[in-house]
Design a protein around this motif. Sequence first.
Motif, PDB file in Angstrom:
ATOM      1  N   VAL A   1       7.777  -5.514  -1.375  1.00 20.30           N
ATOM      2  CA  VAL A   1       6.409  -5.329  -0.886  1.00 20.30           C
ATOM      3  C   VAL A   1       6.364  -5.437   0.629  1.00 20.30           C
ATOM      4  O   VAL A   1       5.755  -4.603   1.321  1.00 20.30           O
ATOM      5  N   LEU A   2       7.025  -6.465   1.163  1.00 17.10           N
ATOM      6  CA  LEU A   2       7.033  -6.651   2.615  1.00 17.10           C
ATOM      7  C   LEU A   2       7.805  -5.537   3.313  1.00 17.10           C
ATOM      8  O   LEU A   2       7.399  -5.062   4.381  1.00 17.10           O
TER       9      LEU A   2
ATOM     10  N   ASN B   1       8.171  -2.414   2.299  1.00 16.08           N
ATOM     11  CA  ASN B   1       7.334  -1.215   2.301  1.00 16.08           C
ATOM     12  C   ASN B   1       6.183  -1.340   3.296  1.00 16.08           C
ATOM     13  O   ASN B   1       5.811  -0.364   3.960  1.00 16.08           O
ATOM     14  N   PHE B   2       5.628  -2.557   3.408  1.00 14.72           N
ATOM     15  CA  PHE B   2       4.508  -2.776   4.328  1.00 14.72           C
ATOM     16  C   PHE B   2       4.937  -2.545   5.777  1.00 14.72           C
ATOM     17  O   PHE B   2       4.297  -1.790   6.516  1.00 14.72           O
TER      18      PHE B   2
ATOM     19  N   ASN C   1       0.102   5.530   3.771  1.00 13.00           N
ATOM     20  CA  ASN C   1      -0.534   4.221   3.863  1.00 13.00           C
ATOM     21  C   ASN C   1       0.538   3.158   4.072  1.00 13.00           C
ATOM     22  O   ASN C   1       1.720   3.481   4.225  1.00 13.00           O
ATOM     23  N   VAL C   2       0.149   1.889   4.088  1.00  7.94           N
ATOM     24  CA  VAL C   2       1.105   0.833   4.419  1.00  7.94           C
ATOM     25  C   VAL C   2       2.089   0.569   3.288  1.00  7.94           C
ATOM     26  O   VAL C   2       3.082  -0.144   3.495  1.00  7.94           O
ATOM     27  N   ARG C   3       1.870   1.123   2.123  1.00  9.90           N
ATOM     28  CA  ARG C   3       2.795   0.899   1.011  1.00  9.90           C
ATOM     29  C   ARG C   3       3.662   2.113   0.710  1.00  9.90           C
ATOM     30  O   ARG C   3       4.858   1.984   0.477  1.00  9.90           O
TER      31      ARG C   3
END
Length: 225
Positions: A41-42, A44-45, A76-78
């Motif tokens: 998650v981090l 990809n962010f 997007n951020v993901r």
Amino acid sequence: MIIVLGFFVAAVVIFPTFKPGDLVTGLGITSVAVGFAFKDVLQNFFAGILILWRRPFVVGDQIKFREFDGTVEEINVRSTRIKTYDGERAVIPNGEIYTSALLVRTAYERRRVSLIVGIGYRDSIEEARETMMRALKKTEGVLDQPSPSAHVVELAPSSVNFNVLFWTKSQRADVRLTSDRVITSIKLALDEAGIDMPYPHSVVMFHDVTVKRKGDLERCKDLEL
């Protein structure tokens, strides 16, 4: 700092068996577990932030990433969303797309297209080259600069092959339409000039089983495919 120390003192008073080291150890293990759980998650962010900041591609660009080939719909951020040319949506994690090689087809206004065109061995190379160049320069969508070219690249078994190069606009629709026009123009021009465009063929010999003498080829039948 005083609040933290007060918390430890209160915990020791209320729970005599409590040791501050146990809490520190527990927090350390928990932090590692949480870190592993949120690693992707981090990643990809932060990759999404870098893509939006550095802009290696933008919404509307046509890109190819692994087996996905299409137009960028959203960043997007993901993840990054691509609409493929088959009308499907591909959602790609930013961590993968940022750390891997990809092809941005519309990064520049122009794109070069390459075609292989073969002529017969009995035909004139220079005449064929001039014929193809005239056809290229008359074809709509072919840019004047950089200028098109046609070079001999191979003496194939059935043909002398040219590598025909021309530049056009980088959008996929322009590339496909101009390529269709170029192929059509070259074919018609070579036909009009009487220049052959051969194709591979084979000769299969069927031997007449009624021939008594071996090696007697007078009664063999040739069939050209």
